[in-house]
Design a protein around this motif. Structure first.
Motif, PDB file in Angstrom:
ATOM      1  N   THR A 128       0.834  -1.206   0.000  1.00  0.00           N
ATOM      2  CA  THR A 128       0.000   0.000   0.000  1.00  0.00           C
ATOM      3  C   THR A 128       0.868   1.254   0.000  1.00  0.00           C
ATOM      4  N   TYR A 135       2.336   6.753  -6.822  1.00  0.00           N
ATOM      5  CA  TYR A 135       1.456   7.774  -7.396  1.00  0.00           C
ATOM      6  C   TYR A 135       2.025   9.171  -7.176  1.00  0.00           C
ATOM      7  N   ASN A 321      -6.416  14.299  -5.919  1.00  0.00           N
ATOM      8  CA  ASN A 321      -5.228  13.600  -5.402  1.00  0.00           C
ATOM      9  C   ASN A 321      -5.504  12.891  -4.087  1.00  0.00           C
ATOM     10  N   GLY A 323      -8.359  11.989  -3.051  1.00  0.00           N
ATOM     11  CA  GLY A 323      -9.334  10.932  -3.336  1.00  0.00           C
ATOM     12  C   GLY A 323      -8.649   9.668  -3.833  1.00  0.00           C
ATOM     13  N   ILE A 324      -7.658   9.821  -4.719  1.00  0.00           N
ATOM     14  CA  ILE A 324      -6.922   8.662  -5.232  1.00  0.00           C
ATOM     15  C   ILE A 324      -6.111   8.007  -4.118  1.00  0.00           C
ATOM     16  N   GLY A 326      -6.720   8.141  -0.927  1.00  0.00           N
ATOM     17  CA  GLY A 326      -7.670   7.492  -0.023  1.00  0.00           C
ATOM     18  C   GLY A 326      -8.158   6.171  -0.575  1.00  0.00           C
ATOM     19  N   THR A 327      -8.383   6.101  -1.881  1.00  0.00           N
ATOM     20  CA  THR A 327      -8.831   4.856  -2.512  1.00  0.00           C
ATOM     21  C   THR A 327      -7.763   3.775  -2.400  1.00  0.00           C
ATOM     22  N   LEU A 328      -6.495   4.142  -2.634  1.00  0.00           N
ATOM     23  CA  LEU A 328      -5.404   3.170  -2.516  1.00  0.00           C
ATOM     24  C   LEU A 328      -5.290   2.641  -1.091  1.00  0.00           C
ATOM     25  N   LEU A 330      -7.715   2.568   1.156  1.00  0.00           N
ATOM     26  CA  LEU A 330      -8.909   1.756   1.425  1.00  0.00           C
ATOM     27  C   LEU A 330      -8.765   0.363   0.815  1.00  0.00           C
ATOM     28  N   LEU A 331      -8.230   0.297  -0.403  1.00  0.00           N
ATOM     29  CA  LEU A 331      -8.016  -1.028  -1.024  1.00  0.00           C
ATOM     30  C   LEU A 331      -7.048  -1.860  -0.208  1.00  0.00           C
TER      31      LEU A 331
END
Length: 339
Positions: A128, A135, A321, A323-324, A326-328, A330-331
């Protein structure tokens, strides 16, 4: 392989269109980065068709870069951070390269520990972290690469004004070397513009932009003007903008002065080279018709200053940025919880 080159060509086309539309967009940097990335993927995919020995050489070089590159970079950043503290003090903005170097060492230690202990939680955490850092690093490389190109664009000849952005003063009233570099560059640009024949017969005007900080005895623009006049610059070709406290206000208040005297005027904005691209983004947002050029900066100052500028640009697009990121994250949490 052909698909990667085709995608690279598409991104390169969008990049060219973006530059034609406005050179001061961060999206141009991302499009160029994507074009280069897919072009590199295409080259790697076709390496098996290369002459004997080329594939092995590329593989060895790639492994060396992947293995030793992060260690060397982390060491250089740490050493630069120590030098920054010695020369510039322990202000938070001077600690960025040191923190980046130590952070890279920390991630490497964490990765080795995860591999050695075979810990699922640590492995998920490391993956992660690498995705998040990948990124951010991609955007940082895009920022640095395009800022380098932007800083080498030819200075426009039709500008009505040269705007020099202020910075802090020494002892509340003296121009420091960093600001002196901007002023000297601004004078050089002004002289270059004055040498061109203008259709209206007018002469360019130099605007010194900077208000008075809480620890300053005079507005920065007044100290800047005094610096130039003492060195022979004509006082009649100077205008002081003495209200601004931030780069955004530099743009807004300087634009007001220019529009008041010459509506629809254009300008060349002068700052330090590490600050030029972000200043260009802010000028675009403020509606200023201006190109930004940079003045030289001491090499040791550049890494931390560039990281600070990138962080500011990164947060200008914080919805996308963060948001991306946070998504990573969360995954990663979902993968960890699925075990």
């Amino acid at each position: 392989m052909s698909y990667a080159f085709a995608v690279a060509a598409v991104f390169l086309l969008f990049f060219a269109l973006g530059v034609r539309r406005d050179r001061r967009r961060f999206g141009n940097a991302v499009l160029l980065g994507l074009a280069v990335t897919f072009f590199g993927v295409g080259l790697l995919a076709g390496i098996e068709d290369a002459p004997p020995g080329v594939a092995e050489t590329v593989m060895i070089c790639g492994l060396l870069v992947l293995g030793l590159g992060p260690v060397v970079l982390a060491g250089l950043l740490t050493a630069n951070g120590v030098k920054m503290i010695r020369k510039e003090g322990r202000r938070p903005s001077n600690l960025l390269s040191l923190l980046a170097g130590l952070g890279m060492f920390g991630v490497m230690v964490l990765a080795v520990t995860a591999a050695a202990t075979d810990s699922w939680a640590l492995q998920v955490l490391v993956v992660t972290l690498l995705l998040v850092l990948g990124y951010v690093s991609f955007l940082f490389v895009c920022f640095v690469g395009y800022a380098f190109l932007y800083g080498r664009m030819r200075i426009r000849r039709d500008a009505d004004y040269v705007v020099v952005l202020g910075s802090g003063l020494i002892g509340g009233r003296r121009v420091p070397p960093l600001l002196a570099s901007r002023l000297d560059r601004g004078r050089e640009v002004h002289e270059r513009l004055a040498a061109y024949e203008r259709p209206d017969g007018g002469a360019p005007v130099l605007v010194v932009s900077g208000g008075q900080g809480p620890d300053e005895e005079v507005p920065e623009s007044h100290a800047m003007a005094d610096y130039l006049v003492e060195r022979g610059f004509p006082a009649g070709a100077l205008v002081r903008e003495d209200r601004s406290r931030t780069t955004e206000e530099n743009m807004i208040f300087s634009k007001e002065l220019m529009e008041r005297d010459r509506p629809g005027s254009s300008c060349v904005i002068v700052t330090n080279n590490f600050h030029a691209f972000r200043a260009a983004i802010l000028a675009r947002r403020a509606g200023v018709d201006g190109q930004v050029v940079g003045s030289p900066t001491a090499a040791y100052f550049w890494p931390s200053a560039t990281m600070r500028e990138f962080a500011a640009v990164f947060l200008q697009y914080k919805v996308v940025n963060l948001g991306i990121l946070g998504t990573l994250i969360l995954l990663g949490a979902l993968v960890w919880a699925s075990r």
